[in-house]
Write a protein that holds these residues in place. Structure first.
Motif, PDB file in Angstrom:
ATOM      1  N   PHE A 194      12.967  43.859  81.490  1.00  0.00           N
ATOM      2  CA  PHE A 194      11.840  43.859  81.343  1.00  0.00           C
ATOM      3  C   PHE A 194      11.141  42.303  81.176  1.00  0.00           C
ATOM      4  CE2 PHE A 194      13.473  44.688  77.141  1.00  0.00           C
ATOM      5  CZ  PHE A 194      12.814  43.812  76.174  1.00  0.00           C
ATOM      6  N   ASN A 195       9.930  42.258  81.188  1.00  0.00           N
ATOM      7  CA  ASN A 195       9.146  41.082  80.922  1.00  0.00           C
ATOM      8  C   ASN A 195       9.401  39.959  82.133  1.00  0.00           C
ATOM      9  OD1 ASN A 195       7.957  41.724  78.473  1.00  0.00           O
ATOM     10  ND2 ASN A 195       9.637  41.061  77.441  1.00  0.00           N
ATOM     11  N   ARG A 196      10.066  40.642  83.018  1.00  0.00           N
ATOM     12  CA  ARG A 196      10.402  39.552  84.172  1.00  0.00           C
ATOM     13  C   ARG A 196      10.771  40.395  85.372  1.00  0.00           C
ATOM     14  NH1 ARG A 196      12.999  35.026  83.607  1.00  0.00           N
ATOM     15  NH2 ARG A 196      12.835  35.159  81.530  1.00  0.00           N
ATOM     16  N   GLU A 197      10.323  40.089  86.732  1.00  0.00           N
ATOM     17  CA  GLU A 197      10.465  40.768  87.730  1.00  0.00           C
ATOM     18  C   GLU A 197      11.616  40.160  88.641  1.00  0.00           C
ATOM     19  OE1 GLU A 197       8.207  42.531  91.882  1.00  0.00           O
ATOM     20  OE2 GLU A 197       7.373  41.537  90.493  1.00  0.00           O
ATOM     21  N   PHE A 198      12.652  40.923  88.872  1.00  0.00           N
ATOM     22  CA  PHE A 198      13.772  40.274  89.780  1.00  0.00           C
ATOM     23  C   PHE A 198      13.707  40.684  91.053  1.00  0.00           C
ATOM     24  CE2 PHE A 198      15.856  39.582  85.803  1.00  0.00           C
ATOM     25  CZ  PHE A 198      16.888  38.258  86.168  1.00  0.00           C
ATOM     26  N   ILE A 205      32.367  31.726  79.470  1.00  0.00           N
ATOM     27  CA  ILE A 205      32.939  32.811  79.904  1.00  0.00           C
ATOM     28  C   ILE A 205      32.966  33.984  78.749  1.00  0.00           C
ATOM     29  CG2 ILE A 205      35.382  33.819  80.654  1.00  0.00           C
ATOM     30  CD1 ILE A 205      34.232  31.505  82.327  1.00  0.00           C
ATOM     31  N   ILE A 206      32.146  35.144  78.849  1.00  0.00           N
ATOM     32  CA  ILE A 206      32.152  36.253  78.172  1.00  0.00           C
ATOM     33  C   ILE A 206      33.185  37.112  78.339  1.00  0.00           C
ATOM     34  CG2 ILE A 206      30.359  37.849  77.374  1.00  0.00           C
ATOM     35  CD1 ILE A 206      28.353  36.258  78.182  1.00  0.00           C
ATOM     36  N   ASP A 207      34.261  37.066  77.508  1.00  0.00           N
ATOM     37  CA  ASP A 207      35.539  37.548  78.076  1.00  0.00           C
ATOM     38  C   ASP A 207      35.598  38.796  76.809  1.00  0.00           C
ATOM     39  OD1 ASP A 207      38.367  38.498  78.012  1.00  0.00           O
ATOM     40  OD2 ASP A 207      38.720  36.462  79.002  1.00  0.00           O
ATOM     41  N   SER A 208      35.132  39.989  77.120  1.00  0.00           N
ATOM     42  CA  SER A 208      35.317  41.264  76.539  1.00  0.00           C
ATOM     43  C   SER A 208      35.800  42.502  77.410  1.00  0.00           C
ATOM     44  CB  SER A 208      33.932  41.376  75.725  1.00  0.00           C
ATOM     45  OG  SER A 208      33.729  40.475  74.583  1.00  0.00           O
ATOM     46  N   ILE A 209      36.611  43.183  76.622  1.00  0.00           N
ATOM     47  CA  ILE A 209      36.809  44.537  77.396  1.00  0.00           C
ATOM     48  C   ILE A 209      35.796  45.256  77.823  1.00  0.00           C
ATOM     49  CG2 ILE A 209      36.834  46.179  75.431  1.00  0.00           C
ATOM     50  CD1 ILE A 209      39.568  47.034  76.246  1.00  0.00           C
ATOM     51  N   MET A 210      36.087  46.009  79.189  1.00  0.00           N
ATOM     52  CA  MET A 210      35.058  46.699  79.734  1.00  0.00           C
ATOM     53  C   MET A 210      34.564  47.869  78.760  1.00  0.00           C
ATOM     54  SD  MET A 210      37.826  45.685  81.713  1.00  0.00           S
ATOM     55  CE  MET A 210      38.951  47.169  81.296  1.00  0.00           C
ATOM     56  N   GLY A 211      33.169  47.998  78.838  1.00  0.00           N
ATOM     57  CA  GLY A 211      32.440  48.874  78.085  1.00  0.00           C
ATOM     58  C   GLY A 211      31.990  48.308  76.838  1.00  0.00           C
ATOM     59  N   SER A 212      32.346  46.994  76.431  1.00  0.00           N
ATOM     60  CA  SER A 212      31.746  46.514  75.300  1.00  0.00           C
ATOM     61  C   SER A 212      30.348  46.080  75.414  1.00  0.00           C
ATOM     62  CB  SER A 212      32.752  45.065  75.037  1.00  0.00           C
ATOM     63  OG  SER A 212      32.631  44.240  76.060  1.00  0.00           O
ATOM     64  N   GLY A 213      29.693  46.005  76.339  1.00  0.00           N
ATOM     65  CA  GLY A 213      28.319  45.784  76.392  1.00  0.00           C
ATOM     66  C   GLY A 213      27.930  44.422  76.961  1.00  0.00           C
ATOM     67  N   LYS A 214      28.783  43.910  77.708  1.00  0.00           N
ATOM     68  CA  LYS A 214      28.327  42.644  78.507  1.00  0.00           C
ATOM     69  C   LYS A 214      27.335  42.658  79.409  1.00  0.00           C
ATOM     70  CE  LYS A 214      32.633  42.211  80.538  1.00  0.00           C
ATOM     71  NZ  LYS A 214      33.399  43.344  79.956  1.00  0.00           N
ATOM     72  N   THR A 215      27.009  43.930  80.285  1.00  0.00           N
ATOM     73  CA  THR A 215      26.023  43.979  80.890  1.00  0.00           C
ATOM     74  C   THR A 215      24.772  44.173  80.177  1.00  0.00           C
ATOM     75  OG1 THR A 215      27.184  44.772  82.914  1.00  0.00           O
ATOM     76  CG2 THR A 215      24.856  45.174  82.977  1.00  0.00           C
ATOM     77  N   SER A 216      24.998  44.821  79.088  1.00  0.00           N
ATOM     78  CA  SER A 216      23.725  45.313  77.942  1.00  0.00           C
ATOM     79  C   SER A 216      23.166  44.032  77.484  1.00  0.00           C
ATOM     80  CB  SER A 216      24.161  46.309  77.150  1.00  0.00           C
ATOM     81  OG  SER A 216      24.481  47.700  77.781  1.00  0.00           O
ATOM     82  N   TRP A 217      24.115  42.988  77.140  1.00  0.00           N
ATOM     83  CA  TRP A 217      23.752  41.602  76.417  1.00  0.00           C
ATOM     84  C   TRP A 217      23.121  40.902  77.527  1.00  0.00           C
ATOM     85  CZ3 TRP A 217      25.048  37.106  78.661  1.00  0.00           C
ATOM     86  CH2 TRP A 217      24.461  35.918  77.992  1.00  0.00           C
ATOM     87  N   ALA A 218      23.457  40.883  78.867  1.00  0.00           N
ATOM     88  CA  ALA A 218      22.658  40.222  79.895  1.00  0.00           C
ATOM     89  C   ALA A 218      21.350  40.820  80.131  1.00  0.00           C
ATOM     90  CB  ALA A 218      23.588  40.180  81.228  1.00  0.00           C
ATOM     91  N   ILE A 219      21.162  41.941  80.035  1.00  0.00           N
ATOM     92  CA  ILE A 219      19.916  42.474  80.273  1.00  0.00           C
ATOM     93  C   ILE A 219      19.018  42.212  79.082  1.00  0.00           C
ATOM     94  CG2 ILE A 219      18.513  44.979  80.257  1.00  0.00           C
ATOM     95  CD1 ILE A 219      20.985  45.938  82.022  1.00  0.00           C
ATOM     96  N   GLN A 220      19.543  42.208  77.854  1.00  0.00           N
ATOM     97  CA  GLN A 220      18.717  41.908  76.645  1.00  0.00           C
ATOM     98  C   GLN A 220      18.526  40.347  76.679  1.00  0.00           C
ATOM     99  OE1 GLN A 220      20.424  42.940  72.822  1.00  0.00           O
ATOM    100  NE2 GLN A 220      20.684  40.819  72.466  1.00  0.00           N
ATOM    101  N   TYR A 221      19.362  39.617  77.070  1.00  0.00           N
ATOM    102  CA  TYR A 221      18.994  38.239  76.986  1.00  0.00           C
ATOM    103  C   TYR A 221      17.878  37.847  78.014  1.00  0.00           C
ATOM    104  CZ  TYR A 221      20.189  33.136  77.603  1.00  0.00           C
ATOM    105  OH  TYR A 221      20.326  32.058  77.522  1.00  0.00           O
ATOM    106  N   MET A 222      18.193  38.081  79.139  1.00  0.00           N
ATOM    107  CA  MET A 222      17.132  38.087  80.220  1.00  0.00           C
ATOM    108  C   MET A 222      15.685  38.325  79.790  1.00  0.00           C
ATOM    109  SD  MET A 222      19.415  38.296  84.014  1.00  0.00           S
ATOM    110  CE  MET A 222      19.857  40.059  83.711  1.00  0.00           C
ATOM    111  N   SER A 223      15.722  39.569  79.209  1.00  0.00           N
ATOM    112  CA  SER A 223      14.409  40.248  78.830  1.00  0.00           C
ATOM    113  C   SER A 223      13.729  39.488  77.888  1.00  0.00           C
ATOM    114  CB  SER A 223      14.622  41.739  78.520  1.00  0.00           C
ATOM    115  OG  SER A 223      15.060  42.446  79.519  1.00  0.00           O
ATOM    116  N   LYS A 224      14.227  38.822  76.913  1.00  0.00           N
ATOM    117  CA  LYS A 224      13.951  38.065  75.780  1.00  0.00           C
ATOM    118  C   LYS A 224      13.850  36.707  75.990  1.00  0.00           C
ATOM    119  CE  LYS A 224      15.404  41.456  72.323  1.00  0.00           C
ATOM    120  NZ  LYS A 224      16.288  41.709  71.015  1.00  0.00           N
ATOM    121  N   SER A 225      14.122  36.219  77.259  1.00  0.00           N
ATOM    122  CA  SER A 225      14.107  34.753  77.288  1.00  0.00           C
ATOM    123  C   SER A 225      12.714  34.172  77.735  1.00  0.00           C
ATOM    124  CB  SER A 225      15.153  34.316  78.469  1.00  0.00           C
ATOM    125  OG  SER A 225      16.551  34.267  78.281  1.00  0.00           O
TER     126      SER A 225
END
Length: 404
Positions: free
Chosen positions: A50-54, A6-26
């Motif tokens: 990037f690096n994968r096609e959803f 559970i990534i429990d962080s306030i709105m605007g803290s970058g949760k979606t940005s982390w997910a995009i970074q994580y999936m791009s670099k995986s």
């Protein structure tokens, strides 16, 4: 380590940005299913990872769910909405178990709900032994040895096959999202805030699913990483507090009682005239207090009360009270939250009857904060806020003053 995080962080803290970074670099060996409430976020994932096609499930003649199954079979990276994912059936469950996917769930889902079935239909199913009810758990199974197999109740038959229908309080059929879906993933990340107050948390507790709390940390280079939730720095709410101007005045008199403006309150015939007063208050607030244009106004009410409360100068700014994970309203300046949130009684009683503790105040606060953050406050800009419910104002003020 638990496989549900559970990534429990306030709105605007970058949760979606982390997910995009994580999936791009995986590694390419990792496969992802990203589930979000809104179509706009589906497009963002397709555009920014990037690096994968959803791939987004589409209807190729047999429906989107059938296409989702094919995409899983083909080992695609998949992005879709809560609405489609909530229809997961037994075939989806079997495919996930064999496919080794990682799930990233953007915001919690509606995992427990009342199944819409007339009482006489329910009685017919039970009396004709078309369904069987477990006396201890209330779980419903379809009687596969009975005389009735191909009927108008095939949806119930299919839901029962996934073990996610419950008989409750003699009349209520509860649909629960099949827990086997969560058990079918290699790893799960849930992106949310105040998970402790949410129905999905109670659902996990109901089925004894273990999870760990994490938080987002952005480093000096602008990269996002996960840390233990206990290690995160305390969030400075004084900054948020400085951005919110909460209305205090006679327009709040309408919500002075503990249960005023609740769903039950709005449904009572004796309050019809007072509801007209609520509509007048909305008009007065936006016109005389916030003095904002229609395009800058945002408001909400219960869906059934929308025809009675909408009015000149604010109607087009309606945003559903359960809106989450969307940036579509980030230009909104003046907000009016005309409701007093409580968990639906049958849901609350369903959880409590199974030994799960429900915190009504924290639940209400979580819903309110999520709604407020659809506005421009998410960009660090000030807002005006009208909350006529005394209880909801108290909860928000306690939160802003670190008392809740």
């Amino acid at each position: 380590m638990e496989n549900i995080k559970i990534i429990d962080s306030i709105m605007g803290s970058g949760k979606t940005s982390w997910a995009i970074q994580y999936m791009s670099k995986s590694s390419k060996d990792n496969k992802f299913i990203y589930i979000t409430p809104f179509l706009s976020e589906v497009q963002r994932i397709k555009r920014e990872v990037f690096n994968r096609e959803f791939v987004e499930p589409i209807n190729k003649g047999k429906g989107k769910l059938d296409n989702l199954k094919q995409l899983i079979l083909n080992d695609c990276d998949i992005v879709s909405t809560h609405a489609l994912f909530q229809n997961a059936d037994e075939q989806i469950i079997q495919l996930l178990k064999a496919s080794n996917y990682t799930l990233i769930l953007d915001e919690v889902m509606n995992v427990v709900d009342q199944f819409d079935l007339k009482k006489d239909d329910l009685r017919l199913l039970i009396q004709n032994k078309m369904i069987l009810v477990n006396e201890d758990t209330g779980m419903i199974t379809w009687n596969t040895k009975g005389d009735f197999q191909d009927t108008e109740y095939n949806k119930i038959k299919n839901l029962a096959a996934s073990q996610n229908l419950y008989y409750f309080q003699n009349t209520i059929l509860f649909w629960t999202f099949p827990v086997a879906v969560f058990k079918g993933f290699k790893e799960i990340f849930v992106l949310t805030y105040l998970f402790e107050a949410q129905e999905q948390k109670y659902y996990y507790d109901l089925f004894n699913l273990e999870y760990e709390y994490l938080a987002i940390l952005r480093d000096e280079m602008g990269n996002f990483q996960l840390i233990n939730h206990k290690d995160k720095l305390p969030y400075d709410k004084s900054y948020i507090k400085s951005l919110i101007k909460i209305y205090e005045g006679k327009l709040n008199d309408i919500g002075s009682e503990e249960y005023s403006l609740s769903k039950t309150w709005y449904a009572k015939d004796k309050n019809k005239l007072i509801i007209k007063k609520m509509k007048m208050n909305l008009y007065t607030y936006f016109r005389n207090n916030s003095k904002t244009s229609s395009k800058s106004n945002m408001w909400t009410c219960f869906k059934d009360d929308l025809p009675r409360l909408k009015g000149k100068g604010y109607s087009k700014g309606f945003v559903s009270h359960n809106a989450r994970a969307t940036n579509d309203y980030q230009e909104k300046v003046a907000l009016a939250y005309t409701i007093n949130r409580f968990m639906q009684p049958h849901k609350k009683n369903f959880f409590i009857s199974r030994g799960v503790t429900v915190n009504q105040d924290l639940y209400a606060l979580s819903e309110l904060i999520q709604w407020i953050w659809r506005s421009r406050i998410r960009n660090g800009e000030s807002i005006n806020l009208y909350i006529p419910s005394k209880r909801m104002r108290r909860l928000l003020n306690d939160y802003l003053n670190n008392n809740l």
